[in-house]
Structures are given as structure tokens and as C-alpha cells.
Design a protein around this motif. Structure first.
Motif, mmCIF file in Angstrom:
data_model
loop_
_atom_site.group_PDB
_atom_site.id
_atom_site.type_symbol
_atom_site.label_atom_id
_atom_site.label_comp_id
_atom_site.label_asym_id
_atom_site.label_seq_id
_atom_site.Cartn_x
_atom_site.Cartn_y
_atom_site.Cartn_z
ATOM 1 N N LYS A 24 21.454 72.671 37.349
ATOM 2 C CA LYS A 24 20.984 72.015 38.569
ATOM 3 C C LYS A 24 21.208 72.953 39.749
ATOM 4 O O LYS A 24 22.332 73.405 39.977
ATOM 5 N N ASP A 78 16.516 70.022 38.826
ATOM 6 C CA ASP A 78 17.410 69.580 37.758
ATOM 7 C C ASP A 78 16.726 69.893 36.432
ATOM 8 O O ASP A 78 15.852 69.139 35.977
ATOM 9 N N ASN A 112 17.692 67.364 33.303
ATOM 10 C CA ASN A 112 16.988 66.081 33.202
ATOM 11 C C ASN A 112 15.515 66.173 33.581
ATOM 12 O O ASN A 112 14.811 65.162 33.602
ATOM 13 N N SER A 135 25.389 67.954 46.653
ATOM 14 C CA SER A 135 25.726 66.848 45.750
ATOM 15 C C SER A 135 25.288 65.524 46.348
ATOM 16 O O SER A 135 25.150 65.389 47.569
ATOM 17 N N LYS A 163 24.998 63.559 41.022
ATOM 18 C CA LYS A 163 24.652 64.885 40.513
ATOM 19 C C LYS A 163 25.173 65.955 41.468
ATOM 20 O O LYS A 163 25.123 65.786 42.690
#
Length: 480
Positions: free
Chosen positions: A306, A381, A384, A457, A465
Motif C-alpha cells: 500500500k 492498495d 486489495n 493512514s 489501512k
């Protein structure tokens, strides 16, 4: 030339754990440099200088270190040469209007993504003429030169003598260096080799890494600039207090981009079609205009994990774009959202307040437009397969991501990218963790790396995340 992969994080048996925390960013348009008149040396005929460099602009004369009183009495150790010897490295000693010593490399140094380590050793008392001027690059001595002229025995040098010295320009304050410098050291009275300042990794013998220099002998004129005091970038930590005067440098020019944690920047070599202007260590760009509807990319790609970067719009234009792409531009009218050559990636467009993935349908709902002064956050990301953007710290689309293509189904990686679609001018500061202008908050990522205006974050798609700065320590740990 040995490969440098600074930090070597993730290796269980790395040859060294020594870390260089900071560098100093020199912007040539600002005339940034350091000055000092040295005192009486321990030995004017023997000295060693060591420094790490990451280039900004490529091409043109750029002087790293010089001393002298006039154009007839000057020593440059050394200069990236322009004109007919573009980007060769040049150590020249010019005394009483005569070139008394010169080393001109065959190698060209044109990589704006890498940190180079140079060690230059002067020992004019040496009985072997070829050992009076010696040069090491990334741990290996250079033995073949385009020009190799050593001084006569016992010839006094200008560097390390009681004259004005300059870091980042020549004695006439011309030939400004552009890029980053780290751990700049002069040892007076010592003829050291590169192995006194660095070593090869035990795991990867082509990886050159720095060593702690605190045990070296600095002599009377010696100094060690570590750039760890942002309020005094010329501070000498050798114990000699041979501090330097900073000229046209500010606290914001202290960077965490270093030989042991290399950060992404914009890539000035990816500018053939864009024809844009890069500055501030390749973290500021003025887009090309004049029909250049295309983009530029960053120096580091990511394939998993990420990742986050920010863009401050200094002057927005009608069709500014930013995001990630798997393919650099290939034409002056190759906009980021085009699917030419099967390009994959995502784009956030300013004027329309729109998001687009893989050249598909443009999404306008829940995405804001932006204007001068706005700070945009870009998140990818790859664990995901979601992409997000923010405006002034507020996640767009209520924090719901857009699905992107896995890197394994693209070119194997994604590059950060910024561009324009309307051939007008867009000025932006791109912050990969080393901001160009002062921040109001200065937030690091979850690993403590970089400085951002807003936290990388947060809560995305209902889950917490941590997005990270694109730098070598994070990449080594998270497999980017």
C-alpha cells in the motif's frame, strides 16, 4: 560499476547497520551552496574527500566541491561536465593558469534515481605518479580515464589550503549543483580509500553501503557534514567545529532521502514527450504546455503493498491529472487515461472532479474538483486492488475505493504519474515524503518515514489501512 541498493533492509546478515539519516537538497535555480575559508592544514599535500550524491538535473556543468581565489587558481573536486563531455565526472586542478592535474572519467553519471558515492584522494607526496590523484566510485577505484594527468610530486593543492572553499558551486559561484548531497567529509592529512567510508554487503557483494566514519582522523581542516540540524545545514560534527555557511538553503532543504533510505522522485529522463521543467530535487514540476498533453512518471515502481504520495497544486490548470500507471508516455498527446498499448492504471482529474480506471468510464459522482493551493493524496492498495484519492485530507467517494487491475496482469508494476490533458501549464509540488515547501503538520507514515501534510493512514472501505512512503526501506520490507 557496482550496484547501490541503499539500506539493504530485510537482509539478515547485512554488512553494516550504519544509517545516514539526512541529506541536503540543492536547487540550482536558487544558487544554493555552502562556503567556508579553511585554516592552516595538517598536510596540504594529503587529503581525502568523501560524499554521496543523488542527481537532480542531468546535463550541464555542475560543480560539487571547489576551492580557489580566481579562475586561474581553482581546484574542482569534482564537476559533472556539460557540453562535449556531458555527465562525465571531472576532477581538475588549475594553478597559476595551468592545468596541473585532471581526472576525467569515461563513465557517464545519468541516473537520477540512484545514490552515487565518490571518494577522491590527493597525495602529491606519493612516489608513484599515478597514485597522487585517485578516484573511487561506489566502492571501486576508477583506473581508466578519458584524461589522466597527475600533479608533480609535492605540489600543494588548493583544496585543504587556507582559501575559500565551496560546496555546490565553483569559486565564482557558478556551475551550481542540482540534487541531493549526504555525508560530506574531508579528512585533512589522510590518504584514505573508499573502504574507509563504505563496504560491500555480505549478502550481495555488488551492493555498496556506508560505514560509520566517526573513527576516522579528520586533521585540522577536516569536517563532517551530516545535515541533521535543519537550522544549521553547514554544521560540522567531526569535533573540529569547522562549520560552513549556508547560502540560499533553508530548513525545508533537509531531506530524509538518503543513501540508506532512497526515496522516489519524479523522473526527469521521462520527459521526452512532456518537455516539462523539473526542480527542487525532481519534486516540483511545471508541465510542458504547447500541445504537450501527456505525463511523467516517478523513479520507483510498486507491485504489492500500500503506497501513498501527495501533490500540492501551486497553479492548477484545466485538466490536471495524477495517479498510477504501468506504462510511461509514448507520445506528446498520450494522456494518462488513454489505453494505448493496453495501459493500465488510474487517474484523478482536477477540472472535472473525475476518477478513471484503465481508461474506462469516467466517474464524476463524489469526486471534487481542485484549485490553487489544494493538496491531493494518491493511494494505491495492491494487496486489495483498490485505489483512493483525497483532497486536503478528506477522502473522496466517502473512502470507498475503485477496483484496479493487479500488477501481475499489467507490466508487473505501477509507477506514480502526474500529467496534463489540455496543453496548458500546471505547477505542482509532488511530495513522496520530502516536501518542497513547509508543512502545517508534518505527518510520517506508519513506519516513521517521510513527511506529509496529511496522514497516509486512515479508514478505507470501512477498514483501517496504513499506506506508506515510496522509499527503499519500505519497498524492501513490503515487497513493492
Amino acid at each position: 560499476m557496482p550496484l547501490i541498493l541503499p539500506g539493504n533492509v530485510g537482509s539478515a546478515t547485512a554488512a553494516t547497520t550504519y544509517s545516514i539519516a539526512n541529506s541536503c537538497r540543492f536547487n540550482d535555480d536558487d544558487g544554493a551552496h555552502l562556503t567556508k575559508t579553511l585554516g592552516t592544514p595538517t598536510n596540504v599535500d594529503r587529503w581525502t574527500v568523501s560524499y554521496w550524491i543523488k542527481r537532480g538535473k542531468i546535463g550541464g556543468d555542475q560543480c560539487v566541491f571547489a576551492a580557489g581565489t580566481s579562475s586561474s587558481n581553482e581546484e574542482k573536486a569534482a564537476t559533472f561536465k556539460g557540453s562535449s563531455t556531458e555527465d562525465q565526472f571531472y576532477w581538475q586542478q588549475y594553478i597559476s593558469s595551468s592545468e596541473t592535474g585532471v581526472l576525467l572519467t569515461n563513465q557517464l553519471f545519468r541516473d537520477p534515481a540512484a545514490w552515487y558515492h565518490f571518494v577522491l584522494t590527493y597525495d602529491s607526496g606519493n612516489g608513484t605518479a599515478g597514485n597522487r590523484m585517485r578516484m573511487y566510485v561506489n566502492g571501486t577505484e576508477v583506473t581508466s580515464f578519458a584524461t589522466d594527468t597527475n600533479p608533480t610530486q609535492n605540489l600543494d593543492s588548493l583544496i585543504n589550503s587556507s582559501v575559500a572553499h565551496y560546496i555546490g558551486c565553483d569559486q565564482a559561484t557558478n556551475g551550481d549543483f542540482d540534487g541531493y548531497m549526504a555525508e560530506f567529509i574531508l579528512c585533512d592529512g589522510q590518504a584514505y580509500a573508499a573502504s574507509d567510508f563504505g563496504e560491500f554487503s555480505e549478502d550481495s557483494p555488488t551492493i555498496w553501503m556506508p560505514k560509520d566514519p566517526s573513527g576516522l582522523t579528520f586533521g585540522d581542516n577536516g569536517f563532517w557534514l551530516d545535515f541533521e540540524d535543519s537550522s544549521a545545514l553547514g554544521n560540522d560534527v567531526s569535533g573540529n567545529n569547522n562549520d560552513w555557511t549556508a547560502n540560499n538553503l533553508a530548513a525545508i532543504d533537509q531531506c530524509s532521502d538518503s543513501p540508506t533510505n532512497n526515496f522516489c522522485t519524479l523522473n526527469p529522463l521521462d520527459n521526452y514527450h512532456f518537455q516539462s521543467t523539473y526542480s527542487q530535487g525532481n519534486c516540483k514540476i511545471v508541465t510542458g504546455g504547447s500541445g504537450r498533453e501527456t505525463f511523467t512518471t516517478g523513479t520507483m515502481g510498486v507491485s504489492s503493498g500500500k503506497w501513498y504520495y501527495e501533490v500540492k497544486c501551486v497553479t492548477a490548470s484545466s485538466q490536471d491529472q495524477m495517479g498510477f500507471t504501468d506504462t510511461p508516455s509514448n507520445a506528446y498527446n498520450d494522456v494518462m487515461q488513454n489505453t494505448t498499448n493496453g495501459r493500465k492504471g488510474f487517474v484523478y482529474r482536477g477540472s472535472a472532479g473525475a476518477f478513471r480506471v484503465d481508461g474506462g468510464t469516467q466517474i464524476t459522482a463524489n469526486y471534487d474538483t481542485w484549485t490553487d493551493g489544494d493538496v491531493l493524496g494518491v493511494y494505491i492498495d495492491l494487496d486489495n486492488l483498490e485505489a483512493y484519492v483525497s483532497k486536503n485530507g478528506t477522502l473522496q467517494n466517502s473512502g470507498t475505493g475503485q477496483t484496479i487491475t493487479a500488477a501481475s496482469s499489467t507490466k508487473g508494476f505501477y509507477l506514480p504519474a502526474i500529467g496534463d490533458e489540455e496543453s496548458d501549464s500546471f505547477t505542482a509540488e509532488v511530495n513522496f515524503g520530502n516536501p518542497v515547501s513547509a508543512l502545517s503538520s508534518a505527518v510520517a507514515d506508519a513506519n516513521g518515514y517521510g513527511q506529509f501534510e496529511y496522514s497516509p493512514s486512515g479508514t478505507f472501505d470501512g477498514a483501517s489501512k496504513d499506506f506508506l512512503a515510496i522509499c527503499s526501506k519500505n519497498l524492501a520490507e513490503y515487497g513493492g
